[in-house]
Design an enzyme around this catalytic site. Sequence first.
Site, PDB file in Angstrom:
ATOM      1  CG  HIS A  17     -49.363 -66.774  -5.511  1.00  0.00           C
ATOM      2  ND1 HIS A  17     -50.502 -66.983  -4.763  1.00  0.00           N
ATOM      3  CD2 HIS A  17     -49.465 -67.631  -6.566  1.00  0.00           C
ATOM      4  CE1 HIS A  17     -51.243 -67.921  -5.342  1.00  0.00           C
ATOM      5  NE2 HIS A  17     -50.637 -68.327  -6.432  1.00  0.00           N
ATOM      6  CG  ASP A  18     -43.863 -65.778  -5.687  1.00  0.00           C
ATOM      7  OD1 ASP A  18     -44.566 -66.190  -4.746  1.00  0.00           O
ATOM      8  OD2 ASP A  18     -43.201 -66.537  -6.423  1.00  0.00           O
TER       9      ASP A  18
END
Length: 322
Positions: A251-252
């Site tokens: 995700h990040d």
Amino acid sequence: MSTSRVSPTSSNTLIKTPKPRIILDCDPGHDDAVAILFAAQHCEVLAITAVSGNVPLKLTQHNARLVTQLLELDLPVHAGASRPITAEALHAEFIHGESGLGGPVLPDLHYPLTSEDAVAHIIKTVREEEDVWLVPVGPLTNIALAFRTAPDIIQKIKGISLMGGGTFGNVTPMAEFNIYADPEAADIVFSSGANIIMCGLDLTHQYMVDTQTIAAIRDIGNIAATFTADLMQFFCDMYEEKFGIHAGPLHDPCAVMAITHPELFVLEPRHVTVELTGTHTRGMTVIDERRTIDAQPSNLTVAQSIDRDKAIDLLIETIKLY
Ligand code: BDR
Ligand code: CA
């Protein structure tokens, strides 16, 4: 560390694009650690700020320093909010382990904490520096507190590229962790009028790390590679066990890549609000996908898709730089 990156143009001439200047606000967290690793090579990182999220603040700030130490970076790390604005604290040890960085053998920490006032530091940095991007990849508490304390910084920042939200959830059927963990903070940020890029679950679930990717990373053989491969193996195992997905969504790093390598993304304007009161939908990001005249004017940019294979290659090339 150089502050610009070289990009090939269509005529094959090399041009230098300045590296984005960022404050990375995070809650490490496996994918947060990879976001730090990636940002340190492709951005001018003005500071890392930690927030309560995947694990309590005492661990997220510890982990941010640990990653910085392990990668031999020289970056200030500030601790921020230890709890959401009004919500009860929520953590995600079920994905990230008790330490927040389950998997690798972690060294003893000797990297210093620069301050315990990340919010004041965000405000000061934005006021003193030009073209600062805020890149929050945890709950939005620090950013919302900074905006509430010093609304003048909203127009001063270059923008926000955040990981959060989406059309489906991973904590509740409709809510993603970073937004659900502090919906009031997310609401302050989403309604601030700032220039925002949102990397939600629809996007990050396209950026999957699988067994093959982990093997390719491990083969690089440096400390950063072994650390990332150990993190990703644990993360993928947890996703398989908890969600039945045979790979882990990274995700990040997407929120960092969306500003360092926007050519890998399809970015579209949308109107997005945060649900605060729904019986079943608190913490949901309500994305107006209508194409009718009733559609609300866009207030941010949604990253809709990512060129997964190129973005994985980019990560691998980045890890080789350590
Ligand atoms: C987000 O929640 C955290 O567990 C991850 O670090 C990511 O920021 C995904 O929903
Ligand atoms: Ca995170």
